[in-house]
Design an enzyme around this catalytic site. Sequence first.
Site, PDB file in Angstrom:
ATOM      1  N   GLU A   1      -3.026  -4.746  -3.003  1.00  0.00           N
ATOM      2  CA  GLU A   1      -3.507  -5.660  -4.045  1.00  0.00           C
ATOM      3  C   GLU A   1      -3.501  -4.982  -5.407  1.00  0.00           C
ATOM      4  OE1 GLU A   1      -4.832  -4.888  -1.165  1.00  0.00           O
ATOM      5  OE2 GLU A   1      -6.126  -6.461  -0.355  1.00  0.00           O
TER       6      GLU A   1
ATOM      7  N   CYS B   1     -10.237  -4.935   0.290  1.00  0.00           N
ATOM      8  CA  CYS B   1     -11.365  -4.004   0.312  1.00  0.00           C
ATOM      9  C   CYS B   1     -12.223  -4.200  -0.946  1.00  0.00           C
ATOM     10  CB  CYS B   1     -10.857  -2.560   0.405  1.00  0.00           C
ATOM     11  SG  CYS B   1     -10.159  -1.916  -1.116  1.00  0.00           S
TER      12      CYS B   1
ATOM     13  N   CYS C   1     -10.625  -3.113  -4.245  1.00  0.00           N
ATOM     14  CA  CYS C   1      -9.638  -4.061  -4.783  1.00  0.00           C
ATOM     15  C   CYS C   1     -10.310  -5.302  -5.361  1.00  0.00           C
ATOM     16  CB  CYS C   1      -8.638  -4.465  -3.703  1.00  0.00           C
ATOM     17  SG  CYS C   1      -7.430  -3.166  -3.370  1.00  0.00           S
TER      18      CYS C   1
ATOM     19  N   ASN D   1       0.844  -1.203   0.000  1.00  0.00           N
ATOM     20  CA  ASN D   1       0.000   0.000   0.000  1.00  0.00           C
ATOM     21  C   ASN D   1       0.874   1.245   0.000  1.00  0.00           C
ATOM     22  OD1 ASN D   1       0.626  -0.781   2.691  1.00  0.00           O
ATOM     23  ND2 ASN D   1      -1.052   0.435   3.505  1.00  0.00           N
TER      24      ASN D   1
ATOM     25  N   CYS E   1      -3.985   0.586  -2.633  1.00  0.00           N
ATOM     26  CA  CYS E   1      -3.876  -0.601  -1.789  1.00  0.00           C
ATOM     27  C   CYS E   1      -2.813  -1.562  -2.337  1.00  0.00           C
ATOM     28  CB  CYS E   1      -5.206  -1.345  -1.740  1.00  0.00           C
ATOM     29  SG  CYS E   1      -6.523  -0.480  -0.885  1.00  0.00           S
TER      30      CYS E   1
ATOM     31  N   GLU F   1       0.318   5.207   0.443  1.00  0.00           N
ATOM     32  CA  GLU F   1      -0.676   6.221   0.839  1.00  0.00           C
ATOM     33  C   GLU F   1      -0.315   7.593   0.281  1.00  0.00           C
ATOM     34  OE1 GLU F   1      -1.164   5.802   5.111  1.00  0.00           O
ATOM     35  OE2 GLU F   1      -2.327   3.969   4.793  1.00  0.00           O
TER      36      GLU F   1
HETATM   37  N1  THU Z   1      -5.368  -1.359   2.347  1.00  0.00           N
HETATM   38  C1  THU Z   1      -4.787  -2.235   1.478  1.00  0.00           C
HETATM   39  O1  THU Z   1      -3.617  -2.101   1.126  1.00  0.00           O
HETATM   40  N2  THU Z   1      -5.562  -3.254   1.001  1.00  0.00           N
HETATM   41  C2  THU Z   1      -6.873  -3.433   1.300  1.00  0.00           C
HETATM   42  O2  THU Z   1      -7.516  -4.293   0.722  1.00  0.00           O
HETATM   43  C3  THU Z   1      -7.505  -2.607   2.319  1.00  0.00           C
HETATM   44  C4  THU Z   1      -6.737  -1.442   2.802  1.00  0.00           C
HETATM   45  C5  THU Z   1      -4.560  -0.229   2.836  1.00  0.00           C
HETATM   46  C6  THU Z   1      -5.008   1.113   2.339  1.00  0.00           C
HETATM   47  C7  THU Z   1      -4.492   2.032   3.410  1.00  0.00           C
HETATM   48  O3  THU Z   1      -3.160   2.393   3.113  1.00  0.00           O
HETATM   49  C8  THU Z   1      -4.508   1.191   4.665  1.00  0.00           C
HETATM   50  O4  THU Z   1      -4.641  -0.155   4.240  1.00  0.00           O
HETATM   51  C9  THU Z   1      -5.641   1.530   5.624  1.00  0.00           C
HETATM   52  O5  THU Z   1      -6.856   1.520   4.998  1.00  0.00           O
END
Ligand code: THU
Length: 131
Positions: free
Chosen positions: A57, A89, A92, A44, A55, A46
């Site tokens: 994935e 999520c 994704c 991930n 994210c 940000e």
């Molecule tokens: N996140 C992911 O990398 N994958 C997911 O499927 C859900 C959330 C990350 C996004 C963000 O940087 C952190 O988790 C908190 O939401």
Amino acid sequence: MTDLKRAVAVATEARNHSYSPYSHFAVGAALKLKDRDVYVPGCNVENASFGGTICAERSALVAAVSQYGKVPFESVTVVTDTNPPAYPCAFCRGVLSEFCGPELVVYLATPEGVKITTTLGELLPHPFKLV
Ligand code: THU
């Protein structure tokens, strides 16, 4: 090393590169190509705008398509350090369904190993299709 251990190792290493100064929630992923010994890492990444966050994935998927094009994928392994491990999520799931069928195996893991095995079809039974 078994395929599964390799997938967890690749996703765990990617997780170490997570850029998550806002949520402090590090996620790593490894997307395995079908019939090929290739595991594409993602983490991930940000953004201060929050909405620009990518994210793990989707990061792995975009990297894989950039490197190999639209090839068949076999599994995605997602590593977090939560108990239970985090599920992909909804965003994704939808993006994965653009490139992967319901048979894509989804491994939810911690750095110690896989805790839950499911499929994209179970996680997103009715993906949106633009027809
Ligand atoms: N996140 C992911 O990398 N994958 C997911 O499927 C859900 C959330 C990350 C996004 C963000 O940087 C952190 O988790 C908190 O939401």
